[in-house]
Design an enzyme around this catalytic site. Sequence first.
Site, short mmCIF file in Angstrom:
data_model
loop_
_atom_site.label_atom_id
_atom_site.label_comp_id
_atom_site.label_asym_id
_atom_site.label_seq_id
_atom_site.Cartn_x
_atom_site.Cartn_y
_atom_site.Cartn_z
N LYS A 32 1.39 -1.08 -0.24
CA LYS A 32 0.18 -0.07 0.07
C LYS A 32 0.99 1.26 0.22
O LYS A 32 1.57 1.19 0.59
CB LYS A 32 -1.34 -0.03 1.07
CG LYS A 32 -0.10 -0.34 2.55
CD LYS A 32 -1.35 -1.02 4.19
CE LYS A 32 0.40 -0.67 4.90
NZ LYS A 32 -0.90 -0.26 6.19
N TYR B 104 15.29 30.82 5.20
CA TYR B 104 13.78 31.44 6.64
C TYR B 104 14.31 31.75 7.92
O TYR B 104 14.44 30.96 8.87
CB TYR B 104 12.38 30.51 6.19
CG TYR B 104 12.59 30.44 4.09
CD1 TYR B 104 11.94 32.04 4.36
CD2 TYR B 104 12.13 29.82 3.91
CE1 TYR B 104 11.49 31.50 2.50
CE2 TYR B 104 12.14 29.71 2.69
CZ TYR B 104 12.04 30.88 2.25
OH TYR B 104 11.10 31.08 0.92
C1 LIG Z 1 -0.19 -2.17 6.78
C2 LIG Z 1 -0.80 -3.38 7.06
C3 LIG Z 1 -0.04 -4.07 8.05
C4 LIG Z 1 1.59 -4.08 7.49
O1 LIG Z 1 2.33 -3.98 8.40
P1 LIG Z 1 3.57 -4.36 8.72
O2 LIG Z 1 3.81 -3.52 9.82
O3 LIG Z 1 4.60 -2.88 7.52
O4 LIG Z 1 4.22 -5.19 8.32
C5 LIG Z 1 -0.92 -5.46 7.80
N1 LIG Z 1 -1.87 -5.41 7.89
C6 LIG Z 1 -3.06 -4.04 7.40
C7 LIG Z 1 -4.26 -4.30 8.27
C8 LIG Z 1 -1.95 -3.05 7.76
O5 LIG Z 1 -3.20 -1.56 7.39
#
Ligand SMILES: *Cc1c(COP(=O)(O)O)cnc(C)c1O
Length: 351
Positions: free
Chosen positions: A33, A248
Amino acid sequence: MLRWAEVHLDRLLSNYKEVKNLAGRKGVYAVVKANAYGHGSVAVSKFLQERTDVYGFAVATYKEGQELFDSGIRKPILVMSSTVEEGREYLRELPLLPVVYDFKELSLVKELSLPFHVKVDTGMGRLGFLKKEWDDLLLELKGSKVAGVMSHLCCADEDKEFSLFQAKEFERFVKAVKAFKPKIEVHLENSAAVALSLNSLLTHVRVGLSLYGSLPFKGYPAKLRQVMEVKAKVLSVKELPPNYPVSYGGTYRTRKREKVAVVSFGYADGYPRELSNSGKVYLNGNFYKVRGRVCMDMLIVSADRKVKKGDVATLFGTVNTFDEVADSLGTIPYELMCRISQRVERVYLGL
Ligand SMILES: *Cc1c(COP(=O)(O)O)cnc(C)c1O
Protein backbone atom coordinates in the site's frame (compact mmCIF):
# COMPACT_ATOMS: atom_id res chain seq x y z
CA MET A 1 19.39 14.10 -11.66
CA LEU A 2 19.50 16.24 -8.53
CA ARG A 3 17.40 14.15 -6.18
CA TRP A 4 16.62 10.45 -6.27
CA ALA A 5 15.79 7.41 -4.19
CA GLU A 6 17.77 4.26 -4.86
CA VAL A 7 15.72 1.13 -4.29
CA HIS A 8 18.08 -1.79 -3.78
CA LEU A 9 16.15 -4.83 -4.94
CA ASP A 10 18.88 -7.24 -3.86
CA ARG A 11 18.23 -6.09 -0.28
CA LEU A 12 14.48 -6.47 -0.78
CA LEU A 13 15.09 -10.06 -1.86
CA SER A 14 17.29 -10.77 1.12
CA ASN A 15 14.76 -9.19 3.51
CA TYR A 16 12.01 -11.26 1.88
CA LYS A 17 13.97 -14.46 2.54
CA GLU A 18 14.51 -13.48 6.18
CA VAL A 19 10.81 -12.75 6.68
CA LYS A 20 9.76 -15.90 4.85
CA ASN A 21 12.00 -17.82 7.17
CA LEU A 22 10.16 -16.35 10.17
CA ALA A 23 6.79 -17.02 8.51
CA GLY A 24 7.64 -20.71 8.07
CA ARG A 25 4.94 -22.54 6.12
CA LYS A 26 2.70 -19.51 6.00
CA GLY A 27 2.16 -17.73 2.69
CA VAL A 28 3.32 -14.14 2.43
CA TYR A 29 1.06 -11.28 1.46
CA ALA A 30 3.50 -8.46 0.70
CA VAL A 31 1.96 -5.22 1.87
CA VAL A 32 2.53 -2.69 -0.91
CA LYS A 33 0.00 0.00 0.00
CA ALA A 34 1.00 3.66 -0.28
CA ASN A 35 3.22 2.94 -3.26
CA ALA A 36 4.97 0.17 -1.34
CA TYR A 37 5.76 2.52 1.53
CA GLY A 38 7.28 4.88 -1.01
CA HIS A 39 9.42 2.27 -2.78
CA GLY A 40 7.26 2.01 -5.90
CA SER A 41 4.49 -0.59 -5.71
CA VAL A 42 4.67 -1.72 -9.33
CA ALA A 43 8.43 -2.33 -9.38
CA VAL A 44 8.43 -3.93 -5.94
CA SER A 45 5.47 -6.20 -6.68
CA LYS A 46 6.74 -7.28 -10.10
CA PHE A 47 10.12 -8.06 -8.60
CA LEU A 48 8.61 -10.12 -5.78
CA GLN A 49 6.26 -11.92 -8.19
CA GLU A 50 9.13 -12.87 -10.47
CA ARG A 51 11.83 -13.65 -7.98
CA THR A 52 10.14 -15.09 -4.89
CA ASP A 53 7.33 -17.38 -3.78
CA VAL A 54 5.26 -14.43 -2.55
CA TYR A 55 1.62 -15.52 -2.25
CA GLY A 56 -0.13 -12.22 -2.87
CA PHE A 57 -0.21 -8.49 -2.28
CA ALA A 58 -2.13 -6.19 0.01
CA VAL A 59 -3.04 -2.59 -0.79
CA ALA A 60 -5.28 0.02 0.80
CA THR A 61 -7.34 1.20 -2.18
CA TYR A 62 -8.86 -0.15 -5.38
CA LYS A 63 -6.83 2.26 -7.45
CA GLU A 64 -3.67 0.82 -5.92
CA GLY A 65 -4.93 -2.66 -6.76
CA GLN A 66 -5.75 -1.70 -10.32
CA GLU A 67 -2.26 -0.33 -10.82
CA LEU A 68 -0.80 -3.68 -9.80
CA PHE A 69 -3.13 -5.70 -11.99
CA ASP A 70 -2.52 -3.43 -14.98
CA SER A 71 1.22 -3.88 -14.57
CA GLY A 72 0.91 -7.67 -14.78
CA ILE A 73 0.47 -8.81 -11.21
CA ARG A 74 -1.47 -12.07 -11.32
CA LYS A 75 -1.48 -13.09 -7.68
CA PRO A 76 -4.24 -12.38 -5.18
CA ILE A 77 -4.58 -8.67 -4.34
CA LEU A 78 -6.29 -7.75 -1.09
CA VAL A 79 -7.87 -4.30 -0.78
CA MET A 80 -7.75 -3.65 2.96
CA SER A 81 -9.32 -0.28 3.66
CA SER A 82 -11.88 0.82 1.12
CA THR A 83 -15.59 0.34 0.50
CA VAL A 84 -17.30 -1.96 -1.98
CA GLU A 85 -19.25 1.08 -3.16
CA GLU A 86 -15.95 2.73 -4.08
CA GLY A 87 -14.72 -0.52 -5.61
CA ARG A 88 -17.80 -1.44 -7.65
CA GLU A 89 -16.36 -0.28 -11.00
CA TYR A 90 -13.01 -1.93 -10.36
CA LEU A 91 -14.55 -5.16 -9.13
CA ARG A 92 -16.51 -5.55 -12.35
CA GLU A 93 -13.29 -6.07 -14.28
CA LEU A 94 -10.53 -6.92 -11.87
CA PRO A 95 -10.05 -9.92 -9.56
CA LEU A 96 -9.41 -7.77 -6.47
CA LEU A 97 -10.33 -9.14 -3.06
CA PRO A 98 -12.30 -6.75 -0.85
CA VAL A 99 -11.82 -6.86 2.89
CA VAL A 100 -15.25 -6.75 4.51
CA TYR A 101 -15.51 -5.18 7.95
CA ASP A 102 -19.19 -4.34 8.53
CA PHE A 103 -22.65 -5.55 7.57
CA LYS A 104 -23.14 -2.91 4.88
CA GLU A 105 -20.02 -4.09 3.08
CA LEU A 106 -21.03 -7.70 3.57
CA SER A 107 -24.43 -7.25 1.97
CA LEU A 108 -22.84 -5.49 -1.02
CA VAL A 109 -20.25 -8.22 -1.71
CA LYS A 110 -22.93 -10.85 -1.35
CA GLU A 111 -25.12 -8.99 -3.82
CA LEU A 112 -22.25 -8.89 -6.28
CA SER A 113 -21.41 -12.52 -5.48
CA LEU A 114 -17.72 -11.79 -5.06
CA PRO A 115 -15.06 -13.63 -3.09
CA PHE A 116 -13.77 -11.60 -0.13
CA HIS A 117 -11.89 -11.68 3.15
CA VAL A 118 -13.67 -10.77 6.36
CA LYS A 119 -12.04 -8.77 9.13
CA VAL A 120 -12.83 -9.01 12.81
CA ASP A 121 -11.81 -6.57 15.51
CA THR A 122 -10.04 -8.35 18.36
CA GLY A 123 -8.62 -5.27 20.04
CA MET A 124 -7.50 -2.70 17.49
CA GLY A 125 -10.60 -0.51 17.60
CA ARG A 126 -10.34 0.26 13.90
CA LEU A 127 -11.95 -1.81 11.11
CA GLY A 128 -13.63 -5.11 11.77
CA PHE A 129 -16.65 -6.83 13.30
CA LEU A 130 -16.74 -6.63 17.09
CA LYS A 131 -17.19 -9.79 19.11
CA LYS A 132 -20.83 -8.99 19.91
CA GLU A 133 -21.53 -9.15 16.15
CA TRP A 134 -19.82 -12.48 15.52
CA ASP A 135 -22.92 -14.69 15.93
CA ASP A 136 -24.87 -12.72 13.34
CA LEU A 137 -21.81 -12.52 11.14
CA LEU A 138 -21.27 -16.28 11.18
CA LEU A 139 -24.85 -16.83 10.04
CA GLU A 140 -24.30 -14.40 7.17
CA LEU A 141 -21.02 -15.99 6.18
CA LYS A 142 -22.52 -19.44 5.70
CA GLY A 143 -23.16 -19.81 1.99
CA SER A 144 -21.13 -16.69 1.14
CA LYS A 145 -17.93 -16.61 -0.91
CA VAL A 146 -15.76 -15.80 2.08
CA ALA A 147 -12.20 -16.81 1.18
CA GLY A 148 -10.27 -15.52 4.16
CA VAL A 149 -10.55 -14.26 7.71
CA MET A 150 -8.27 -11.69 9.25
CA SER A 151 -7.71 -9.44 12.22
CA HIS A 152 -5.10 -6.83 13.05
CA LEU A 153 -2.89 -6.44 16.12
CA CYS A 154 -2.59 -3.10 17.85
CA CYS A 155 0.64 -3.68 19.75
CA ALA A 156 2.62 -6.44 18.07
CA ASP A 157 5.84 -4.45 18.39
CA GLU A 158 5.54 -3.77 22.10
CA ASP A 159 3.12 -6.05 23.94
CA LYS A 160 3.36 -9.77 23.31
CA GLU A 161 0.85 -10.57 26.01
CA PHE A 162 -1.89 -8.46 24.44
CA SER A 163 -1.03 -9.89 21.02
CA LEU A 164 -1.50 -13.37 22.44
CA PHE A 165 -4.85 -12.28 23.86
CA GLN A 166 -5.91 -10.97 20.44
CA ALA A 167 -4.70 -14.19 18.80
CA LYS A 168 -6.81 -16.20 21.25
CA GLU A 169 -9.91 -14.12 20.55
CA PHE A 170 -9.28 -14.48 16.83
CA GLU A 171 -8.87 -18.23 17.19
CA ARG A 172 -12.41 -18.55 18.51
CA PHE A 173 -13.78 -16.81 15.47
CA VAL A 174 -11.57 -18.78 13.09
CA LYS A 175 -12.69 -22.09 14.57
CA ALA A 176 -16.34 -21.14 14.15
CA VAL A 177 -15.75 -20.28 10.48
CA LYS A 178 -13.69 -23.40 9.87
CA ALA A 179 -16.64 -25.47 11.02
CA PHE A 180 -18.29 -24.69 7.69
CA LYS A 181 -15.29 -23.47 5.62
CA PRO A 182 -12.38 -25.72 6.56
CA LYS A 183 -10.01 -24.50 3.81
CA ILE A 184 -10.21 -20.80 4.52
CA GLU A 185 -7.19 -18.45 4.59
CA VAL A 186 -6.38 -17.10 8.04
CA HIS A 187 -4.09 -14.15 8.69
CA LEU A 188 -3.27 -11.89 11.60
CA GLU A 189 0.45 -11.19 11.73
CA ASN A 190 2.22 -8.07 10.47
CA SER A 191 6.01 -7.66 10.38
CA ALA A 192 6.40 -7.40 14.13
CA ALA A 193 4.10 -10.32 14.86
CA VAL A 194 5.77 -12.72 12.43
CA ALA A 195 8.45 -13.02 15.08
CA LEU A 196 5.99 -13.96 17.84
CA SER A 197 4.49 -17.30 16.64
CA LEU A 198 1.04 -16.53 17.91
CA ASN A 199 -1.27 -19.19 16.64
CA SER A 200 -1.17 -22.45 14.76
CA LEU A 201 -4.30 -21.81 12.70
CA LEU A 202 -2.71 -18.98 10.75
CA THR A 203 -2.06 -19.74 7.08
CA HIS A 204 -0.68 -16.40 5.86
CA VAL A 205 1.12 -13.28 7.07
CA ARG A 206 0.82 -9.66 5.92
CA VAL A 207 4.20 -7.97 6.00
CA GLY A 208 5.35 -4.57 4.87
CA LEU A 209 7.87 -2.82 7.06
CA SER A 210 10.37 -5.63 7.44
CA LEU A 211 10.50 -6.20 3.66
CA TYR A 212 11.68 -2.63 3.33
CA GLY A 213 14.36 -3.24 5.91
CA SER A 214 13.16 -1.51 9.05
CA LEU A 215 13.17 -3.31 12.36
CA PRO A 216 9.66 -3.51 13.87
CA PHE A 217 11.28 -3.63 17.31
CA LYS A 218 14.77 -3.80 18.80
CA GLY A 219 16.05 -7.35 18.83
CA TYR A 220 13.83 -8.45 15.91
CA PRO A 221 15.17 -11.86 14.96
CA ALA A 222 16.04 -11.20 11.32
CA LYS A 223 18.92 -9.62 9.46
CA LEU A 224 17.33 -6.78 7.54
CA ARG A 225 18.86 -4.12 5.33
CA GLN A 226 17.25 -0.81 4.51
CA VAL A 227 16.15 -1.02 0.89
CA MET A 228 15.88 2.69 0.11
CA GLU A 229 18.68 5.25 0.00
CA VAL A 230 17.59 8.82 -0.56
CA LYS A 231 20.19 11.09 -2.11
CA ALA A 232 20.53 14.61 -3.48
CA LYS A 233 23.23 16.79 -4.97
CA VAL A 234 24.87 19.89 -3.58
CA LEU A 235 23.67 22.84 -5.67
CA SER A 236 26.00 25.46 -4.28
CA VAL A 237 28.80 25.92 -1.75
CA LYS A 238 29.82 29.26 -0.35
CA GLU A 239 31.49 30.98 2.55
CA LEU A 240 29.30 33.34 4.54
CA PRO A 241 30.55 36.23 6.71
CA PRO A 242 30.17 36.10 10.51
CA ASN A 243 26.74 36.69 12.03
CA TYR A 244 25.01 35.99 8.72
CA PRO A 245 21.44 34.59 8.71
CA VAL A 246 20.89 31.19 7.13
CA SER A 247 17.50 30.31 5.61
CA TYR A 248 14.00 31.56 6.49
CA GLY A 249 13.68 33.34 9.78
CA GLY A 250 17.45 33.48 10.22
CA THR A 251 17.12 30.86 12.93
CA TYR A 252 20.80 30.01 12.40
CA ARG A 253 23.45 32.71 12.27
CA THR A 254 27.05 32.05 11.42
CA ARG A 255 29.41 32.48 14.35
CA LYS A 256 32.49 33.12 12.26
CA ARG A 257 33.14 32.93 8.56
CA GLU A 258 31.41 29.66 7.77
CA LYS A 259 31.05 27.51 4.71
CA VAL A 260 27.61 26.20 3.90
CA ALA A 261 26.32 23.88 1.21
CA VAL A 262 22.85 24.05 -0.32
CA VAL A 263 21.43 20.56 -0.91
CA SER A 264 18.73 20.04 -3.49
CA PHE A 265 16.20 18.35 -1.20
CA GLY A 266 13.48 19.94 0.91
CA TYR A 267 10.30 19.22 2.76
CA ALA A 268 8.41 18.90 -0.54
CA ASP A 269 10.67 15.93 -1.24
CA GLY A 270 9.98 14.41 2.14
CA TYR A 271 12.70 15.79 4.37
CA PRO A 272 10.99 16.59 7.68
CA ARG A 273 10.94 20.33 8.37
CA GLU A 274 11.17 19.32 12.03
CA LEU A 275 14.84 18.58 11.33
CA SER A 276 15.60 22.27 10.82
CA ASN A 277 18.77 23.04 12.76
CA SER A 278 18.96 19.45 14.02
CA GLY A 279 19.20 16.95 11.15
CA LYS A 280 22.41 15.82 9.55
CA VAL A 281 23.29 14.61 6.09
CA TYR A 282 26.08 12.27 5.06
CA LEU A 283 28.50 13.66 2.48
CA ASN A 284 31.89 12.31 1.35
CA GLY A 285 32.15 10.10 4.42
CA ASN A 286 31.24 12.73 7.03
CA PHE A 287 28.10 14.07 8.65
CA TYR A 288 27.18 17.73 8.21
CA LYS A 289 24.53 19.47 10.27
CA VAL A 290 21.44 21.10 8.87
CA ARG A 291 21.69 24.87 9.36
CA GLY A 292 18.55 26.97 9.62
CA ARG A 293 15.12 25.96 8.45
CA VAL A 294 14.51 23.23 5.90
CA CYS A 295 12.93 24.86 2.81
CA MET A 296 10.49 23.40 0.31
CA ASP A 297 13.07 22.43 -2.31
CA MET A 298 16.39 22.84 -0.54
CA LEU A 299 18.13 22.56 2.75
CA ILE A 300 21.38 24.07 3.92
CA VAL A 301 24.14 22.25 5.77
CA SER A 302 27.46 23.21 7.27
CA ALA A 303 30.38 22.54 4.94
CA ASP A 304 34.15 22.43 4.86
CA ARG A 305 36.91 22.44 2.28
CA LYS A 306 36.04 18.97 1.13
CA VAL A 307 32.47 19.76 0.11
CA LYS A 308 32.03 20.69 -3.55
CA LYS A 309 29.17 21.63 -5.83
CA GLY A 310 27.76 18.44 -7.33
CA ASP A 311 28.69 16.22 -4.38
CA VAL A 312 26.07 13.68 -3.37
CA ALA A 313 24.46 13.89 0.05
CA THR A 314 22.65 10.95 1.65
CA LEU A 315 19.52 12.07 3.47
CA PHE A 316 18.39 8.56 4.42
CA GLY A 317 20.38 5.41 3.82
CA THR A 318 22.41 2.74 5.54
CA VAL A 319 23.60 5.72 7.58
CA ASN A 320 20.84 8.07 8.71
CA THR A 321 18.50 5.09 8.58
CA PHE A 322 14.75 5.68 8.62
CA ASP A 323 14.75 3.93 12.00
CA GLU A 324 17.34 6.27 13.51
CA VAL A 325 15.82 9.45 12.12
CA ALA A 326 12.31 8.37 13.13
CA ASP A 327 13.55 7.71 16.66
CA SER A 328 15.13 11.15 16.84
CA LEU A 329 11.85 12.74 15.74
CA GLY A 330 9.52 10.66 17.88
CA THR A 331 7.85 9.17 14.82
CA ILE A 332 7.99 5.85 12.97
CA PRO A 333 9.99 4.78 9.91
CA TYR A 334 6.73 4.12 8.02
CA GLU A 335 5.94 7.82 8.01
CA LEU A 336 9.35 8.90 6.77
CA MET A 337 9.29 6.36 3.92
CA CYS A 338 5.82 7.38 2.82
CA ARG A 339 6.81 11.02 2.85
CA ILE A 340 9.44 10.64 0.10
CA SER A 341 7.46 12.38 -2.61
CA GLN A 342 6.75 11.67 -6.26
CA ARG A 343 9.22 14.30 -7.35
CA VAL A 344 12.06 12.10 -6.09
CA GLU A 345 12.78 9.69 -8.93
CA ARG A 346 13.04 6.04 -7.92
CA VAL A 347 16.08 4.28 -9.32
CA TYR A 348 16.05 0.49 -9.15
CA LEU A 349 19.37 -1.20 -8.46
CA GLY A 350 20.69 -4.63 -7.63
CA LEU A 351 18.40 -6.56 -10.02
C1 LIG B 1 -0.15 -1.94 6.80
C2 LIG B 1 -0.76 -3.17 7.31
C3 LIG B 1 0.02 -4.32 7.53
C4 LIG B 1 1.53 -4.35 7.38
O1 LIG B 1 2.13 -3.91 8.56
P1 LIG B 1 3.73 -3.90 8.73
O2 LIG B 1 3.92 -3.46 10.12
O3 LIG B 1 4.24 -2.90 7.74
O4 LIG B 1 4.22 -5.25 8.44
C5 LIG B 1 -0.63 -5.49 7.88
N1 LIG B 1 -1.97 -5.51 8.06
C6 LIG B 1 -2.74 -4.41 7.89
C7 LIG B 1 -4.21 -4.51 8.11
C8 LIG B 1 -2.15 -3.21 7.53
O5 LIG B 1 -2.92 -2.13 7.39
